[in-house]
Structure formats: structure tokens, C-alpha cells
Design an enzyme around this catalytic site. Structure first.
Site, PDB file in Angstrom:
ATOM      1  N   ASP A  16       5.886   9.424   0.272  1.00 13.52           N
ATOM      2  CA  ASP A  16       4.496   9.039   0.490  1.00 13.52           C
ATOM      3  C   ASP A  16       3.959   9.775   1.720  1.00 13.52           C
ATOM      4  OD1 ASP A  16       2.184   7.620   1.333  1.00 13.52           O
ATOM      5  OD2 ASP A  16       2.892   5.811   0.310  1.00 13.52           O
ATOM      6  N   HIS A  73       2.371   8.185  -3.037  1.00 14.40           N
ATOM      7  CA  HIS A  73       1.448   7.059  -2.780  1.00 14.40           C
ATOM      8  C   HIS A  73       0.570   6.731  -3.997  1.00 14.40           C
ATOM      9  CE1 HIS A  73      -0.356   4.435   0.240  1.00 14.40           C
ATOM     10  NE2 HIS A  73      -1.564   4.760  -0.167  1.00 14.40           N
ATOM     11  N   SER A 124      -1.462  -0.202  -0.638  1.00 14.06           N
ATOM     12  CA  SER A 124      -2.019   0.510   0.507  1.00 14.06           C
ATOM     13  C   SER A 124      -2.902  -0.431   1.332  1.00 14.06           C
ATOM     14  CB  SER A 124      -2.765   1.752   0.012  1.00 14.06           C
ATOM     15  OG  SER A 124      -2.987   2.655   1.073  1.00 14.06           O
TER      16      SER A 124
END
Lengths: 283, 283
Positions: free
Chosen positions: B228, B261, B150
Site C-alpha cells: 500500500d 490500497h 482508508s
């Protein structure tokens, strides 16, 4: 017995889910985790392994830290892990310490007020939860084993020893092996079961239960980190091994040099335990 | 540059340690994790992979949830993972949101007050931390790669793209690929670098940096879960892939159907990434 899906995450090709439901046995809303491996998509009935966690844990610790999903996905086994106690009841005294009340149900059925109506984790795990799992997931009924860590390692032993034949195999990471003889156990049993003089404590102690087990052949797989801070004063696996030896109860103690009590230790050997249970579940 | 050992746990035959130290670059006490694999006992010099975590994380998330130690122990690689920002400074505004300030350093060097003296995570990761690791652990100098998740996935890309040759390889899980074009990035860059008109934003955006990269051959391994929640509005990997295509920058996008995610997703593929880096580190 309606289940509410709390979360669902794909991991290693399977689905790690968390459900909540209203429990009859413990009288409150309970959560549990279920890992459904990718093999479930093939409409197969799958074996299931139950995991019981230790003091202070919720269902989250095992799910997030054990890495068990990787092995369960390879072997095609469902893993179910309940919470460690009732929650949200606000019984006076249930949140004052890490080793009694919330997060510390000890997988026994309490007999003393104010605990006896809710602190029934033994019946929850060995009856209600199995019914729910069999109803809601693609389980090959009867193909179930149980394992756990610390308080939950002992819980797994007690669940298996008090229900001959219910589980195909049992294993324990760093179990509180003889709660009658350690402060964690004495505190919990005094609170939930009353003073020692009631004579009921031995019904909930694995080291006592092996002495009177009668049922299908069962072996105890005990795993122990040798740098575990709780080993000498709380866990006492040597007491359990000695009792097993005295009554010729099959038991294995795996000593792990350098390992402590944490999930780092559990993660290192959970693959071996799942493999062990699968051998017994596919016999 | 004295290190204080905060914790040490044996896992998969190696040691997962956490250290704290006073950082010159960011002007506060920082923590980082180091997994030292069992091969270190053989007095070998080992390669190292750096991991950069995402928004809200400390050094703990990766250590507890990724399961990376298992693969690092097999491959004989050290893994180092720093925190995601300075901590404990109490700069006004540093704790008001999850995407700016504490836990959100974005691996850039801030130019704006009151951030510019401490929010220097780029220099911390690419200079100070490497020096500390090389001095204190059995590292084969120069044998290093970098990866992240991320915000940290983008951080890994930027660290590699701005330091040609420093890392043998780079990979990113669900990176914020084009921060200039998403609200997380715009907020962070506005705060740390000033308004867009300063013209400095593109120096810290991977999608811009690939356009002017000059140095040893490098490939971007981008990994992305297709379920995600941040994919469409914040991560924008297609912008990065398009930029790479336009300038013939080697890049691979691995799309993972059904994955989100979370660290459940990271755990599922961290083994593949470590294997990828080891191929590059042992060339």
C-alpha cells in the site's frame, strides 16, 4: 509487439494487469486486461478465457465490476479482456453516439471508408490478440474459450462461429443475438459494412452464422436477465434460439428472473460461466 | 425522513439499492446504498453491517467494486454504505483538493466555520442513518457492525470507539490509523476542528481513543496490504497497534503481502470481514 504494463494489482492471490501495445490490425495503441491467477507461479501452462465487453465499455468495466478474478483464481485460468474499439484516431463521426465508433467496434472487420483501415476488431481479437497472449503469458496454446456481454456477447458468438475449433467453448451474457434485426446492429452494420444490399451483413450475425456452421461440435451458452431493458428490442435471443433449433445447433438459454443488463447481473453469474468454460477447457 | 429510490439492481439473488434523502444532520440531500439479501423475502429481521468508504469515494465505489453482495447474500446480512461527505453545498474551498471537503468528510463533526453546520458525518452515520435504516429495512435492531476503508476504516474505528456497545464488531481495511500524525489527518482536523491547540483532535483519533475506551468488550480487526503506497506516511497502523498493546486493547493486524490500497485488495478480503462480523452479530 512490445507490451507496456499500464497497471498491476494483486487480487485474490493473482495479478490483474493492464497492458498497452501498438496494434497492427487496428492501427492504434490498444489496451487490454490480463488476470494471471496464482497458479502461474507454479510454472504451469494455463488455459485462457477471452472476455469481450459491450457498448461504451473500455477494458476497465469488466476488470473493476465483474468479480471474475475470484473464480479465475480458484480454477487457475487466465482471463484476457480487450477494449471494445480502436481509440484516439479521431475519425470524423467516431464519437457522436454510444452505439457507433469509439466503444462500439462490434467485433467485426469494417469494409467501408473511413472505418475499414482501423475498425478490424474481429481480426484483432481472433488473431493478433491471441498471438500476443500466447507469446507473453503462460498459456496452454489452443486451450482457449471466449465469452462476452451484450455487443461483446454477440462478438464472442461470432468469433467462435466464424473460427470453428479455435475456441473450446463460447458463452454470452445478454448478447445482441440478431443484429440484422435490431437498431443497434442495423446502424453499426450500415456504417461499417455498407447498406444491407451489399449482402455481407449475414456474415457477421450469429443468428445467420449458426445456419451455415461447419466444424467441431460447439454449444452456445446464452444467458439472459429477464428484466433487461434491451431484451425485447435489441437482444432478441429468441431469434437465435429458433435458428439453432431449426438446424439442430446445440444451444442453452439460461433465463434469470429479475436481473437486468448491468454488471450486477454479470457478476452474479460469471462464476457459473467460468466453471462452464473450465469443463470444456479441461476435457 | 422520506426516502427516494435512485436505483435498484438484482445481484446474487438480493437487491442492491441506492436511496437519496434530505439529511437533518448534514443539511443536504445525501445518498446511500443498501444491499438487501434474498433472506429478506422470508420476513426475517436481519443483521446489518455499515461500510464507510475512503477519500474521493461516493456511495458507488463500494457497490460496484467490492463484490460484497456475494457474501452478504450467503450470510443473510444487510449492508448499508453512505456517501463520504455532504455534497452540493458549494462551500468555498470544499472542492479544491481530494483530501478535504467534498468526498473527505472524515466521519467527524466539524466545529469550525464554515464547516460546522454540515460536516457532521459522525452524527449522520451513528445516529440519523441508523434511525433511517431501522425504520425502512427489515433490520434486527441492535444487530449492527461497522467496517470501512482508508478514511472510512478510521471512521469505522472512531464510530465504534466513541459509541461503546452500539456496534457488535468493527473492522478496517487500511485505515488512516493515527490522523494526528499524518498529513491527511492534520489537514482535515485543522480545517474541521481548528488548530491542534484547541485540544479536540484526540477525540477523533482512533489511536488516542483506544487509550480511554470504557465499555463492552470490543476487538479491532485491522487489515493492511503490505504494498500500500499510503502505508508508511499516512496509515500508520503500527501506532494504533502499539497503543492497543499498551492498554491491552484487543486488536488483530492482518498483513496481506503484495496487496495495495485499491478495491482489488478490498474485494479479495471483504468476504473474510463479513464472516468475522457475522460471527459477532450472531453470538
Amino acid at each position: 509487439m512490445a507490451l507496456t504494463e499500464v497497471s498491476c494489482n494483486k487480487i485474490f492471490g493473482g495479478l490483474q494487469k493492464v497492458f498497452s501495445h501498438k496494434s497492427k490490425e487496428v492501427g492504434c495503441t490498444m489496451k487490454f486486461g490480463v488476470f494471471v491467477p496464482p497458479q502461474a507461479e507454479e510454472n504451469k501452462k494455463l488455459p485462457v478465457i477471452y472476455w469481450l465487453s459491450g457498448l461504451t465499455c473500455s477494458e476497465a468495466n469488466f476488470i473493476e465490476k465483474s468479480g471474475a478474478q475470484r473464480y479465475a483464481a480458484i480454477h487457475g485460468v487466465i482471463i484476457v479482456n480487450p477494449d471494445t474499439s480502436p481509440r484516439g484516431l479521431n475519425i470524423p463521426g467516431d464519437s457522436e453516439s454510444m452505439d457507433f465508433g469509439v466503444g462500439a467496434g462490434f467485433y467485426i472487420n469494417a469494409t467501408q471508408s473511413p472505418w475499414k483501415d482501423n475498425y478490424r476488431m474481429f481480426s484483432y481479437v481472433t488473431k493478433e490478440l491471441i498471438e500476443i497472449v500466447n507469446l507473453n503469458f503462460p498459456v496452454a496454446e489452443g486451450k482457449q474459450s471466449i465469452m462476452g456481454h451484450s455487443m461483446g456477447g454477440h462478438g464472442a458468438l461470432v468469433c467462435a462461429l466464424k473460427n470453428p475449433g479455435l475456441y473450446k467453448s463460447v458463452s454470452a451474457f445478454a448478447p445482441i443475438s440478431n443484429p440484422l434485426k435490431c437498431s443497434f446492429g442495423i446502424k453499426a452494420f450500415t456504417g461499417y459494412l455498407g447498406p444491407k444490399e451489399t449482402g455481407t451483413w449475414s456474415e457477421w450475425d450469429a443468428t445467420e452464422l449458426v445456419k451455415k456452421y461447419s466444424g467441431p461440435a460447439l454449444e452456445l451458452l446464452i444467458d439472459q436477465g429477464m428484466e433487461d431493458n434491451f431484451l425485447k428490442n435489441q437482444l432478441l435471443p429468441e431469434n437465435l434460439m429458433e435458428a439453432c433449433k431449426n438446424v439442430s445447433f446445440p444451444a442453452i438459454l439460461k433465463k434469470r428472473e429479475g436481473y437486468d443488463h448491468s454488471y450486477y447481473y454479470v457478476a452474479s453469474f460469471i462464476g457459473e460461466h467460468i466453471e462452464y468454460h473450465m469443463k470444456n477447457l479441461t476435457k
